[in-house]
Design a protein around this motif. Structure first.
Motif, PDB file in Angstrom:
ATOM      1  N   ARG A  87       8.831   7.041  -9.593  1.00 36.96           N
ATOM      2  CA  ARG A  87       9.369   5.813 -10.192  1.00 36.96           C
ATOM      3  C   ARG A  87      10.697   5.407  -9.548  1.00 36.96           C
ATOM      4  O   ARG A  87      11.067   4.240  -9.591  1.00 36.96           O
ATOM      5  N   ALA A 109       4.418  -4.259  -5.446  1.00 39.39           N
ATOM      6  CA  ALA A 109       3.787  -3.031  -5.939  1.00 39.39           C
ATOM      7  C   ALA A 109       4.538  -2.483  -7.146  1.00 39.39           C
ATOM      8  O   ALA A 109       3.916  -2.033  -8.123  1.00 39.39           O
ATOM      9  N   GLY A 148       3.067  -2.221 -10.914  1.00 34.68           N
ATOM     10  CA  GLY A 148       3.063  -0.880 -11.491  1.00 34.68           C
ATOM     11  C   GLY A 148       3.942  -0.751 -12.711  1.00 34.68           C
ATOM     12  O   GLY A 148       4.082   0.355 -13.258  1.00 34.68           O
ATOM     13  N   THR A 161       0.824  -1.211   0.000  1.00 33.33           N
ATOM     14  CA  THR A 161       0.000   0.000   0.000  1.00 33.33           C
ATOM     15  C   THR A 161       0.860   1.265   0.000  1.00 33.33           C
ATOM     16  O   THR A 161       0.564   2.237  -0.712  1.00 33.33           O
ATOM     17  N   PRO A 206       3.475  14.599  -5.574  1.00 29.23           N
ATOM     18  CA  PRO A 206       4.059  14.196  -6.857  1.00 29.23           C
ATOM     19  C   PRO A 206       5.502  14.662  -6.967  1.00 29.23           C
ATOM     20  O   PRO A 206       5.892  15.675  -6.368  1.00 29.23           O
ATOM     21  N   ARG A 248       2.411   1.579  -3.457  1.00 27.25           N
ATOM     22  CA  ARG A 248       1.376   1.891  -4.437  1.00 27.25           C
ATOM     23  C   ARG A 248       0.984   3.372  -4.353  1.00 27.25           C
ATOM     24  O   ARG A 248       0.748   4.034  -5.375  1.00 27.25           O
ATOM     25  N   HIS A 249       0.922   3.905  -3.161  1.00 31.95           N
ATOM     26  CA  HIS A 249       0.615   5.325  -2.974  1.00 31.95           C
ATOM     27  C   HIS A 249       1.652   6.203  -3.675  1.00 31.95           C
ATOM     28  O   HIS A 249       1.294   7.178  -4.371  1.00 31.95           O
ATOM     29  N   LEU A 308       3.669   5.313  -6.136  1.00 34.50           N
ATOM     30  CA  LEU A 308       3.541   5.112  -7.587  1.00 34.50           C
ATOM     31  C   LEU A 308       2.379   5.929  -8.148  1.00 34.50           C
ATOM     32  O   LEU A 308       2.500   6.539  -9.224  1.00 34.50           O
ATOM     33  N   ASP A 309       1.272   5.949  -7.447  1.00 33.32           N
ATOM     34  CA  ASP A 309       0.104   6.691  -7.915  1.00 33.32           C
ATOM     35  C   ASP A 309       0.377   8.191  -7.974  1.00 33.32           C
ATOM     36  O   ASP A 309      -0.248   8.913  -8.776  1.00 33.32           O
ATOM     37  N   LEU A 310       1.314   8.665  -7.148  1.00 35.92           N
ATOM     38  CA  LEU A 310       1.690  10.083  -7.188  1.00 35.92           C
ATOM     39  C   LEU A 310       2.617  10.390  -8.365  1.00 35.92           C
ATOM     40  O   LEU A 310       2.859  11.559  -8.665  1.00 35.92           O
ATOM     41  N   GLY A 311       3.143   9.337  -8.998  1.00 37.20           N
ATOM     42  CA  GLY A 311       4.012   9.533 -10.144  1.00 37.20           C
ATOM     43  C   GLY A 311       5.471   9.200  -9.907  1.00 37.20           C
ATOM     44  O   GLY A 311       6.301   9.336 -10.815  1.00 37.20           O
TER      45      GLY A 311
END
Length: 368
Positions: free
Chosen positions: A211, A235, A239, A200, A365, A203-204, A206-209
């Protein structure tokens, strides 16, 4: 001379099959079965001394596991039974909490949970630590048997097979909370969803961008560390991001490790834009490293912790973290160990409480 020999003979027989079903060498322990073998005969069959057999009967330490197993099997074959009841029905009013290290805010939350249950049950909470060792020494077991607590909760510590056998033989219930290793199937344990927490958190980010995500975790051999990193790797894989092993680091769960490893990672030619710390205390060290290197959080570096200690909401900026319910875990462990002491068999001997992500101001981000 004949009379002393006669008394010695009675003593030898009394150790295995006294008239009242008690033994001279183990008055608080065994009840003989058919009385077909004395302790001396069992010792001869096991290839050990009679005092060693007596130690096994009394649940004492300093007997090799293989020897203990051999003697126990012979005792069962000859119908010996340990007497359980009055002595263990009135244990001392103590609940024992054992830490491998008693030095962090993390421990405070666990103590709070155990104390809640101890207070409700009219018990006194006793704290001890193993000075950083993951396995307890035999002298500790001897101390526990002397104190005869209502239950023992071991935090991130493991028992050897011999130590477990000693506690079981004397009806001292125990539970492992947040086990360091993978406990045996018959060892009751309370944990948390570490893999899901690691997944989790990553993943958070990654979702913000992000890498380039680094991870700092605890000792490599500790179960929760491995699970959190496995979640982190999973994750990244889901991703579509290849895991860069240079960004995966192990250390202690202390501030110093977060500071030193955080500084190393942020000094790489291609540093991470986000760091997932193994706990909130490590994250504090990362904050210090970032400040010294002139990195702003979250503008230049996003940070996620693990635990959700009360202080995480007061950090500058407040820390995004994975909450593991430490107080609830300790309460569950305390209730489980007391239920075991009362003879109540739990529906499950291995329980994991859920983690959840608490988003605050330390993640954003990546800078463009």
């Amino acid at each position: 001379m004949p009379e002393p020999r006669k008394r010695q003979s009675r003593s030898a027989r009394g150790e295995s099959a006294g008239k009242n079903g008690t033994s001279g060498a183990a008055a608080n322990g065994p009840t003989p079965g058919n009385g077909t073998a004395t302790l001396a005969e069992i010792a001869r069959q096991a290839g050990v001394s009679a005092p060693t057999v007596s130690k096994v009967l009394n649940g004492r330490a300093h007997v090799a596991p293989a020897t203990r197993d051999r003697v126990e099997e012979l005792l069962r074959d000859h119908g010996y039974r340990r007497r359980r009841g009055p002595a263990r029905r009135r244990p001392s009013g103590l609940l024992e909490l054992v830490f491998h290290e008693l030095i962090s805010l993390w421990a405070t939350e666990i103590i709070r949970g155990a104390e809640n249950v101890a207070r409700q049950e009219g018990l006194t909470l006793v704290l001890s630590e193993s000075a950083g060792r993951r396995e307890m020494g035999l002298s500790w077991v001897d101390g526990v048997l002397t104190r005869d607590p209502a239950g023992v909760i071991l935090i991130m510590s493991d028992l050897t097979a011999e130590q477990s056998a000693l506690l079981v033989s004397r009806d001292v219930p125990f539970v492992v909370m947040d086990p360091a290793g993978n406990p045996a199937d018959d060892v009751p344990s309370i944990g948390t969803t570490n893999w899901q927490g690691g997944y989790t958190a990553t993943r958070h980010l990654l979702d913000l961008g992000h890498r380039r995500i680094g991870v700092i975790c605890g000792p490599e051999g500790v179960l929760c560390s491995r699970a959190r990193i496995d979640g982190y790797r999973a994750a990244l894989e889901t991703g579509g991001v290849t895991c860069d092993d240079t960004l995966v680091r192990h250390g202690t769960f202390q501030h110093g490790a977060g500071y030193a490893i955080g500084k190393e990672l942020l000094s790489l030619p291609d540093p991470p834009t986000a760091l997932f710390a193994g706990n909130d205390v490590q994250a504090m060290g990362v904050y210090q490293a970032a400040k010294e290197l002139g990195r702003r959080i979250p503008e230049d570096l996003s940070v996620v912790g693990f635990d959700d200690l009360p202080i995480s909401a007061w950090m500058g900026p407040p820390l995004t973290t994975v909450r593991q319910p430490l107080t609830d875990m300790a309460e569950a462990a305390a209730r489980l160990v007391l239920d075991l002491g009362r003879g109540h068999e739990p529906a499950m001997r291995r329980v994991e409480l859920a983690t959840s992500l608490v988003v605050r101001d330390s993640t954003a981000p990546p800078a463009r």
